[in-house]
Scaffold this motif. Sequence first.
Motif, PDB file in Angstrom:
ATOM      1  N   UNK A  64       0.846  -1.196   0.000  1.00 46.03           N
ATOM      2  CA  UNK A  64       0.000   0.000   0.000  1.00 46.03           C
ATOM      3  C   UNK A  64       0.881   1.245   0.000  1.00 46.03           C
ATOM      4  N   UNK A  65       0.534   2.219  -0.828  1.00 47.43           N
ATOM      5  CA  UNK A  65       1.125   3.552  -0.726  1.00 47.43           C
ATOM      6  C   UNK A  65       0.388   4.304   0.375  1.00 47.43           C
ATOM      7  N   UNK A  66       1.113   5.141   1.121  1.00 51.22           N
ATOM      8  CA  UNK A  66       0.503   5.960   2.178  1.00 51.22           C
ATOM      9  C   UNK A  66       0.755   7.424   1.820  1.00 51.22           C
ATOM     10  N   UNK A  67       0.004   7.962   0.854  1.00 53.58           N
ATOM     11  CA  UNK A  67       0.246   9.348   0.423  1.00 53.58           C
ATOM     12  C   UNK A  67      -0.358  10.358   1.405  1.00 53.58           C
ATOM     13  N   UNK A  68      -0.275  11.618   1.048  1.00 55.35           N
ATOM     14  CA  UNK A  68      -0.818  12.703   1.861  1.00 55.35           C
ATOM     15  C   UNK A  68      -2.292  12.460   2.174  1.00 55.35           C
ATOM     16  N   UNK A  69      -2.656  12.720   3.426  1.00 55.22           N
ATOM     17  CA  UNK A  69      -4.032  12.597   3.928  1.00 55.22           C
ATOM     18  C   UNK A  69      -4.502  11.142   4.027  1.00 55.22           C
ATOM     19  N   UNK A  70      -3.560  10.225   4.056  1.00 51.49           N
ATOM     20  CA  UNK A  70      -3.874   8.814   4.290  1.00 51.49           C
ATOM     21  C   UNK A  70      -3.097   8.338   5.521  1.00 51.49           C
ATOM     22  N   UNK A  71      -3.665   7.348   6.196  1.00 48.25           N
ATOM     23  CA  UNK A  71      -3.007   6.783   7.362  1.00 48.25           C
ATOM     24  C   UNK A  71      -3.204   5.283   7.401  1.00 48.25           C
ATOM     25  N   UNK A  72      -2.536   4.632   8.347  1.00 46.04           N
ATOM     26  CA  UNK A  72      -2.691   3.175   8.448  1.00 46.04           C
ATOM     27  C   UNK A  72      -2.765   2.750   9.916  1.00 46.04           C
ATOM     28  N   UNK A 118      -5.362   0.669   5.502  1.00 47.26           N
ATOM     29  CA  UNK A 118      -5.135   2.056   5.070  1.00 47.26           C
ATOM     30  C   UNK A 118      -6.464   2.799   4.978  1.00 47.26           C
ATOM     31  N   UNK A 119      -6.493   4.008   5.543  1.00 43.62           N
ATOM     32  CA  UNK A 119      -7.701   4.838   5.540  1.00 43.62           C
ATOM     33  C   UNK A 119      -7.353   6.222   5.022  1.00 43.62           C
ATOM     34  N   UNK A 161     -14.174   5.673  14.124  1.00 48.75           N
ATOM     35  CA  UNK A 161     -15.266   4.810  13.678  1.00 48.75           C
ATOM     36  C   UNK A 161     -16.380   5.630  13.036  1.00 48.75           C
ATOM     37  N   UNK A 162     -16.696   6.763  13.623  1.00 49.64           N
ATOM     38  CA  UNK A 162     -17.737   7.625  13.062  1.00 49.64           C
ATOM     39  C   UNK A 162     -17.325   8.138  11.689  1.00 49.64           C
ATOM     40  N   UNK A 163     -16.098   8.619  11.591  1.00 53.71           N
ATOM     41  CA  UNK A 163     -15.630   9.160  10.312  1.00 53.71           C
ATOM     42  C   UNK A 163     -15.601   8.077   9.236  1.00 53.71           C
ATOM     43  N   UNK A 164     -15.148   6.888   9.581  1.00 53.11           N
ATOM     44  CA  UNK A 164     -15.063   5.809   8.600  1.00 53.11           C
ATOM     45  C   UNK A 164     -16.434   5.284   8.204  1.00 53.11           C
ATOM     46  N   UNK A 165     -17.407   5.397   9.117  1.00 55.56           N
ATOM     47  CA  UNK A 165     -18.777   4.988   8.803  1.00 55.56           C
ATOM     48  C   UNK A 165     -19.561   6.086   8.086  1.00 55.56           C
ATOM     49  N   UNK A 166     -18.963   7.281   7.970  1.00 56.05           N
ATOM     50  CA  UNK A 166     -19.646   8.381   7.310  1.00 56.05           C
ATOM     51  C   UNK A 166     -20.829   8.906   8.086  1.00 56.05           C
ATOM     52  N   UNK A 167     -20.778   8.825   9.420  1.00 55.47           N
ATOM     53  CA  UNK A 167     -21.886   9.315  10.231  1.00 55.47           C
ATOM     54  C   UNK A 167     -22.015  10.830  10.083  1.00 55.47           C
ATOM     55  N   UNK A 168     -23.241  11.366  10.047  1.00 51.12           N
ATOM     56  CA  UNK A 168     -23.421  12.800   9.838  1.00 51.12           C
ATOM     57  C   UNK A 168     -22.860  13.661  10.956  1.00 51.12           C
ATOM     58  N   UNK A 169     -22.820  13.161  12.188  1.00 51.03           N
ATOM     59  CA  UNK A 169     -22.279  13.973  13.259  1.00 51.03           C
ATOM     60  C   UNK A 169     -20.872  13.534  13.641  1.00 51.03           C
ATOM     61  N   UNK A 170     -20.141  12.914  12.681  1.00 55.82           N
ATOM     62  CA  UNK A 170     -18.734  12.633  12.905  1.00 55.82           C
ATOM     63  C   UNK A 170     -18.009  13.955  13.101  1.00 55.82           C
ATOM     64  N   UNK A 171     -17.110  13.971  14.056  1.00 53.42           N
ATOM     65  CA  UNK A 171     -16.386  15.195  14.330  1.00 53.42           C
ATOM     66  C   UNK A 171     -16.987  16.004  15.462  1.00 53.42           C
TER      67      UNK A 171
END
Length: 289
Positions: A64-72, A118-119, A161-171
């Motif tokens: 996996x490449x880990x470019x800008x704005x990606x993490x693992x 990778x996320x 978990x919220x951010x990865x699930x795309x929850x509306x009140x993530x953050x």
Amino acid sequence: MLRKNFGFRYAEPTDALMAIRTIGWESTASAVYRWNGRSRGDRFVMFQYTLSGEGHLVSGGKHYRIPKHHGFFVTVPDNHEYYYSPDSNSPWEFIFLTAAGRHVEGYWNDIVAKTGPVVSFKPNAQPIAMLWEMMENAQTKTGLDKYELSVRLYEWIVACLRALDGRPDAGRTVPEPVTAALKFMETQYHRFLTLEQIAAEAGMSKYHFCRLFVKHTGVTPIHHLTKIRIEEASRLLRQTRQPVAAVAAASGFDNSSYFGKVFRKLMGASPQQFRDSTGDIPDHHILID
């Protein structure tokens, strides 16, 4: 904020808590920057997020490449290796967090099972904002109580978990009543606890508290408390020879028969079957959903 790393050391055992080990901000352009997950001689989990440049991860035989704005997300020990390639045109700049504790690894495994190692997070996503905040707190030496750090780590995992699930009140920041309840349950799960007691610790009526807790964690307070207890019971069953009734009591169940029913429902096996199993159920603590 200066580019540096912070290590946390605890005077007393913290295995029952979620413990942050290190957090930091680094940059490398060295070909010797290479870490193998099978040769580090310790047990912990790690998240690393690229700010600029890129890194590389080999996990489970995949590159996996880990470019800008990606993490693992990785666990140690495990079959992975991450590194900086000398063929890159610029340094690899990143922030990272490592953690340990009997409840942490299950969450890491759950994230990897859902998304792969990778996320992608936008730089203003709540998990990244919280990492910067935790580093600032470490630099100013604020909020370093082990229980506070445990709650902050749990909040960060929930934000991921919220951010990865795309929850509306993530953050959305987890409010103080919820963090107080999480801390209370993480440290007092072995006691007989009622919903009224947990809500009182949060300073709210049980009805308003339940709605707030579910909104910010995705589960009810009692479900979360049961998960903590079953995770602790699974550890005791595998790592000690205590009788099942003693395991039930140590995990917060005052009735061994009820404990057996709950354990079977969540784990798919009786406590004794879980203890006797080999290979089919992993030794790490399972995230119960």
